[in-house]
Scaffold this active site. Sequence first.
Site, PDB file in Angstrom:
ATOM      1  N   ASP A 211       0.851  -1.190   0.000  1.00 35.49           N
ATOM      2  CA  ASP A 211       0.000   0.000   0.000  1.00 35.49           C
ATOM      3  C   ASP A 211       0.888   1.241   0.000  1.00 35.49           C
ATOM      4  O   ASP A 211       2.088   1.178   0.310  1.00 35.49           O
ATOM      5  CB  ASP A 211      -0.915   0.023   1.219  1.00 35.49           C
ATOM      6  CG  ASP A 211      -2.142   0.917   1.027  1.00 35.49           C
ATOM      7  OD1 ASP A 211      -2.372   1.363  -0.125  1.00 35.49           O
ATOM      8  OD2 ASP A 211      -2.854   1.179   2.002  1.00 35.49           O
ATOM      9  N   GLY A 212       0.288   2.367  -0.347  1.00 39.92           N
ATOM     10  CA  GLY A 212       0.985   3.643  -0.316  1.00 39.92           C
ATOM     11  C   GLY A 212       0.067   4.706   0.244  1.00 39.92           C
ATOM     12  O   GLY A 212      -1.159   4.574   0.183  1.00 39.92           O
TER      13      GLY A 212
ATOM     14  N   ASP B  56      -4.408  -2.402  -3.565  1.00 46.41           N
ATOM     15  CA  ASP B  56      -5.689  -1.731  -3.799  1.00 46.41           C
ATOM     16  C   ASP B  56      -5.570  -0.647  -4.871  1.00 46.41           C
ATOM     17  O   ASP B  56      -6.494   0.125  -5.075  1.00 46.41           O
ATOM     18  CB  ASP B  56      -6.241  -1.131  -2.502  1.00 46.41           C
ATOM     19  CG  ASP B  56      -5.298  -0.117  -1.869  1.00 46.41           C
ATOM     20  OD1 ASP B  56      -4.346   0.334  -2.541  1.00 46.41           O
ATOM     21  OD2 ASP B  56      -5.506   0.225  -0.688  1.00 46.41           O
TER      22      ASP B  56
ATOM     23  N   GLU C 128       2.253   3.996  -4.081  1.00 46.13           N
ATOM     24  CA  GLU C 128       1.645   2.712  -4.425  1.00 46.13           C
ATOM     25  C   GLU C 128       2.593   1.889  -5.302  1.00 46.13           C
ATOM     26  O   GLU C 128       2.765   0.677  -5.098  1.00 46.13           O
ATOM     27  CB  GLU C 128       0.319   2.935  -5.155  1.00 46.13           C
ATOM     28  CG  GLU C 128      -0.777   3.595  -4.329  1.00 46.13           C
ATOM     29  CD  GLU C 128      -1.505   2.622  -3.412  1.00 46.13           C
ATOM     30  OE1 GLU C 128      -1.064   1.455  -3.295  1.00 46.13           O
ATOM     31  OE2 GLU C 128      -2.523   3.025  -2.821  1.00 46.13           O
TER      32      GLU C 128
ATOM     33  N   HIS D 169      -9.439  -0.432   2.662  1.00 47.75           N
ATOM     34  CA  HIS D 169     -10.337  -0.137   3.796  1.00 47.75           C
ATOM     35  C   HIS D 169     -11.551  -1.061   3.806  1.00 47.75           C
ATOM     36  O   HIS D 169     -12.664  -0.652   4.116  1.00 47.75           O
ATOM     37  CB  HIS D 169     -10.797   1.318   3.752  1.00 47.75           C
ATOM     38  CG  HIS D 169      -9.679   2.304   3.597  1.00 47.75           C
ATOM     39  ND1 HIS D 169      -8.705   2.481   4.555  1.00 47.75           N
ATOM     40  CD2 HIS D 169      -9.359   3.140   2.579  1.00 47.75           C
ATOM     41  CE1 HIS D 169      -7.843   3.404   4.139  1.00 47.75           C
ATOM     42  NE2 HIS D 169      -8.215   3.812   2.948  1.00 47.75           N
TER      43      HIS D 169
ATOM     44  N   ASP E 253      -1.595  -0.265   5.115  1.00 48.97           N
ATOM     45  CA  ASP E 253      -2.105   1.103   5.210  1.00 48.97           C
ATOM     46  C   ASP E 253      -1.622   1.772   6.496  1.00 48.97           C
ATOM     47  O   ASP E 253      -1.203   2.939   6.476  1.00 48.97           O
ATOM     48  CB  ASP E 253      -3.632   1.089   5.165  1.00 48.97           C
ATOM     49  CG  ASP E 253      -4.238   2.470   5.357  1.00 48.97           C
ATOM     50  OD1 ASP E 253      -4.143   3.297   4.442  1.00 48.97           O
ATOM     51  OD2 ASP E 253      -4.795   2.723   6.444  1.00 48.97           O
TER      52      ASP E 253
END
Length: 259
Positions: free
Chosen positions: A9-10, A93, A48, A150, A160
């Site tokens: 994630d970023g 994501d 990301e 999320h 995250d």
Amino acid sequence: MEKTIIFTDGACSGNPGPGGWASVIVFPNGQVRELGGPAVQTTNNRMEILGVLEALRFIASHPPSKGKPAREAVKPSISNAESSANEVVVYTDSVYVLKGVQQWMWGWSRNNWKTSEGKEVLNQDLWKEFIEFFKNYDRKKIKWNYCAGHSGVPGNERCDEVAVAFSKGERPYLFSGQLGDYSVDIMNLPESRDLPEFKPKSEKKKVLCYLSYVNGVLTRHGDWASCEKAVKGRPGAKFKKAHSESEEKEILLSWGIKN
């Protein structure tokens, strides 16, 4: 387990602004390694990309080993990268990353890093690093998966958490050890999902507000960060973003709230 599992994630505050990236790797021998790092001035998309790229670099250049947990950010090197014998499954994501690494960057490379409209490709330095990496790594061994952000997936939520911490200038603990000692239910993998349509930033709707409903209290937030803070770890909490007043009313009605 015969596969190497990667979650990435970023995060970025301001977009552009200070950012952070994170990855969690689970090796076939049960070793878990968390990676992450900050960036002073960056964008969410760059973080990301970097989250995926650094994870792949790490598994290519670091064979699994037993050792004490590491408490520092890791910046792996691509030098002397060797392909892993096992399949690698990546969960992210970011539709931008999934489309970019599987489709767009190869066309951009052939088109001298110009888009179909003749504009300079954004983040082309990182996409070029990806292409360079695949000169020494069999990309056919990688299975790419979309994981909605999320949505309660433990691996995504942990990435995250780490990425956001780095974006805030914090130095989070990065785990390195065996799966049995890892507090995150990382092997609770998400079901396969269709890839959502990617919309460039200019086409995305402007968010009116982020709504949270916790213990009977409704709050309107101006940004996702404050909304996330209000609902994280609160059982039964509801949250959603609204792009217009009419959409806000629909959300509230679906929650049984007349406002």
